[in-house]
Design an enzyme around this catalytic site. Structure first.
Site, PDB file in Angstrom:
ATOM      1  N   LYS A 235       4.229  11.624 -10.668  1.00  0.00           N
ATOM      2  CA  LYS A 235       3.405  10.834 -11.578  1.00  0.00           C
ATOM      3  C   LYS A 235       4.078   9.490 -11.825  1.00  0.00           C
ATOM      4  CE  LYS A 235       0.857  14.185 -14.389  1.00  0.00           C
ATOM      5  NZ  LYS A 235       0.607  14.661 -15.771  1.00  0.00           N
TER       6      LYS A 235
ATOM      7  N   GLU B 229      11.172  18.829 -23.857  1.00  0.00           N
ATOM      8  CA  GLU B 229      10.535  19.146 -22.577  1.00  0.00           C
ATOM      9  C   GLU B 229      11.091  20.449 -21.997  1.00  0.00           C
ATOM     10  OE1 GLU B 229       7.970  17.825 -21.304  1.00  0.00           O
ATOM     11  OE2 GLU B 229       7.832  15.746 -21.987  1.00  0.00           O
TER      12      GLU B 229
ATOM     13  N   HIS C 119       1.456  17.065 -25.212  1.00  0.00           N
ATOM     14  CA  HIS C 119       1.415  15.658 -24.816  1.00  0.00           C
ATOM     15  C   HIS C 119       0.158  14.927 -25.282  1.00  0.00           C
ATOM     16  CE1 HIS C 119       4.822  16.896 -22.491  1.00  0.00           C
ATOM     17  NE2 HIS C 119       4.992  15.696 -21.976  1.00  0.00           N
TER      18      HIS C 119
ATOM     19  N   ASN D  37       1.179  19.669 -19.741  1.00  0.00           N
ATOM     20  CA  ASN D  37       0.768  18.698 -20.760  1.00  0.00           C
ATOM     21  C   ASN D  37       0.814  19.265 -22.175  1.00  0.00           C
ATOM     22  OD1 ASN D  37       0.211  16.640 -18.908  1.00  0.00           O
ATOM     23  ND2 ASN D  37      -1.826  17.458 -18.497  1.00  0.00           N
TER      24      ASN D  37
ATOM     25  N   HIS E 277      10.232   9.781 -27.070  1.00  0.00           N
ATOM     26  CA  HIS E 277       9.154  10.548 -26.431  1.00  0.00           C
ATOM     27  C   HIS E 277       9.231  12.036 -26.786  1.00  0.00           C
ATOM     28  CE1 HIS E 277       6.294  11.855 -23.375  1.00  0.00           C
ATOM     29  NE2 HIS E 277       7.205  12.717 -22.950  1.00  0.00           N
TER      30      HIS E 277
ATOM     31  N   HIS F 254       1.392  11.980 -27.349  1.00  0.00           N
ATOM     32  CA  HIS F 254       1.255  10.596 -26.887  1.00  0.00           C
ATOM     33  C   HIS F 254       0.569   9.722 -27.933  1.00  0.00           C
ATOM     34  CE1 HIS F 254       1.654  11.361 -22.265  1.00  0.00           C
ATOM     35  NE2 HIS F 254       2.817  11.229 -22.865  1.00  0.00           N
TER      36      HIS F 254
ATOM     37  N   ARG G 153      -1.175  22.943 -13.226  1.00  0.00           N
ATOM     38  CA  ARG G 153      -0.257  21.871 -13.634  1.00  0.00           C
ATOM     39  C   ARG G 153      -0.605  21.316 -15.023  1.00  0.00           C
ATOM     40  NH1 ARG G 153       1.902  16.600 -10.103  1.00  0.00           N
ATOM     41  NH2 ARG G 153       3.146  15.732 -11.793  1.00  0.00           N
TER      42      ARG G 153
ATOM     43  N   ARG H 116       0.815  -1.236   0.000  1.00  0.00           N
ATOM     44  CA  ARG H 116       0.000   0.000   0.000  1.00  0.00           C
ATOM     45  C   ARG H 116       0.842   1.277   0.000  1.00  0.00           C
ATOM     46  NH1 ARG H 116      -3.233  -3.287   3.532  1.00  0.00           N
ATOM     47  NH2 ARG H 116      -5.178  -3.884   2.485  1.00  0.00           N
TER      48      ARG H 116
ATOM     49  N   GLU I 191      -2.930  18.095 -10.434  1.00  0.00           N
ATOM     50  CA  GLU I 191      -3.234  18.463 -11.821  1.00  0.00           C
ATOM     51  C   GLU I 191      -4.705  18.884 -11.999  1.00  0.00           C
ATOM     52  OE1 GLU I 191      -1.100  16.690 -15.620  1.00  0.00           O
ATOM     53  OE2 GLU I 191      -2.957  15.609 -15.255  1.00  0.00           O
TER      54      GLU I 191
ATOM     55  N   LYS J  16       9.425  23.107 -12.982  1.00  0.00           N
ATOM     56  CA  LYS J  16       8.573  21.952 -12.693  1.00  0.00           C
ATOM     57  C   LYS J  16       8.196  21.924 -11.213  1.00  0.00           C
ATOM     58  CE  LYS J  16       6.666  17.833 -13.737  1.00  0.00           C
ATOM     59  NZ  LYS J  16       7.288  16.666 -14.361  1.00  0.00           N
TER      60      LYS J  16
END
Length: 324
Positions: free
Chosen positions: A139, A181, A245, A242, A266, A249, A238, A117, A234, A224
């Site tokens: 993330k 990035e 992205h 993206n 990427h 993606h 935030r 957990r 997010e 960041k």
């Protein structure tokens, strides 16, 4: 260079630490941990075998090597690591160390977020992309056949330790791809950073000036950390991280599945995503044509042109529907 940057998240706060002695840094953390699982990849292990062998000799340290590329970022990989940790009697006081790029960091972070957990983990990014982006912000996650990062959690590391000497063996294509990035931060947050990258692009692409690269890494980490500190889940600002992205993606996922298509790194896919999203912003929301052209120009300087047929675009738009 500043020695550390704080990611301010109250009880989940941590530091991004710049420390160019990986072994010494890791040994200090191992000494205060019970069982330690280092997750990395064979290509990284072989490149830095002398460093890793010192750590591997310690009685409370285990290693697990995952595969290369996005295909390794799977739920099967996560289950394999969790099974191994359970059989070796890892417990809630155990620690995960992610030593690698985004694939390693996302996978190891997700393992740490679900094992017992949730247990502690540390990020040691070895790629420029991971140093400026993916290792920061908590993330974690893995891919499904229908899309990237569709299973995951926000689980903050205890620290991110940046040792830029890891970049010494990185291929120039990886450095160039990772620039996307950093350039993104310039577009969304800091015009001075964008101008600095443009002014020094020749030195960066030739690999001649590591001082420039270190400055870019430092400022990217600052941005960041500032954005994540304002909006950890997010829900608001935030989301600017993206940029590029959503389309990027989908393009990345499409290229991974097509035998006749060059697999894009990427950052290369995200660069295409930023060009396309800037075009949409010009058409729909008032971004100036000059700013859109600046985005296209800088990426055209770094990356070769990639073409898609009408049918391929339809397939990419289908993948777009599964973006998280």
């Amino acid at each position: 260079m500043s020695s550390s940057i704080k990611v301010n998240l109250e009880k989940d706060s941590y530091d991004i630490i710049f420390d160019e002695n990986f072994v010494e840094s890791a040994m200090a953390l191992i000494a205060i941990s019970s069982k330690c699982m280092f997750i990395t990849q064979e290509i990284i292990y072989e490149a830095f075998e002398e460093k890793f062998s010192v750590l591997k000799s310690l009685p409370n340290v285990e290693f697990h090597l995952i595969g290369q590329g996005e295909k390794a970022k799977s739920i099967d990989t996560v289950i394999e690591i969790c099974d191994k940790m359970a059989m070796m009697h890892f417990d809630r006081s155990s620690t995960v160390f992610a030593v690698g790029g985004g694939v390693v960091g996302d996978t190891a972070g997700f393992v740490a977020s679900i094992f017992m957990r949730g247990i502690d983990y540390f990020q040691y990014p070895t790629t420029l992309l991971a140093m400026v982006d993916s290792s920061i912000g908590g993330k974690t996650g893995v891919n499904l056949s229908s899309g990237k990062n569709l299973i995951g959690r926000i689980h903050q590391p205890k620290a991110v330790i940046v040792d830029v000497s890891f970049l010494d063996t990185l291929p120039q294509r990886e450095i160039n791809a990772s620039l996307a990035e950093a350039i993104k931060y310039g577009f969304i947050y800091d015009r001075e950073l964008f101008n600095y990258i443009v002014e020094n692009i020749s030195d960066i692409l030739s690999g001649k000036n590591r001082t420039v690269l270190k400055k870019i890494i430092l400022r990217s980490c600052e941005i960041k950390s500032e954005v994540v500190s304002m909006d950890v889940n997010e829900d608001n600002i935030r989301m600017i991280l993206n940029f590029g992205h959503t389309l990027g993606h989908a393009i990345e996922s499409y290229c991974l599945t097509q035998k006749n298509k060059t697999t894009l790194l990427h950052g290369e896919a995200i660069a295409i995503g930023m060009i396309l999203e800037a075009y949409l912003s010009t058409e729909l929301t008032g971004l100036s044509q000059n700013e859109s052209d600046e985005i296209k120009t800088i990426f055209s300087t770094i990356y070769p042109k990639v073409d898609f047929t009408e049918n391929e675009i339809e397939s990419i738009l289908t993948l777009l529907q599964y973006d998280k």
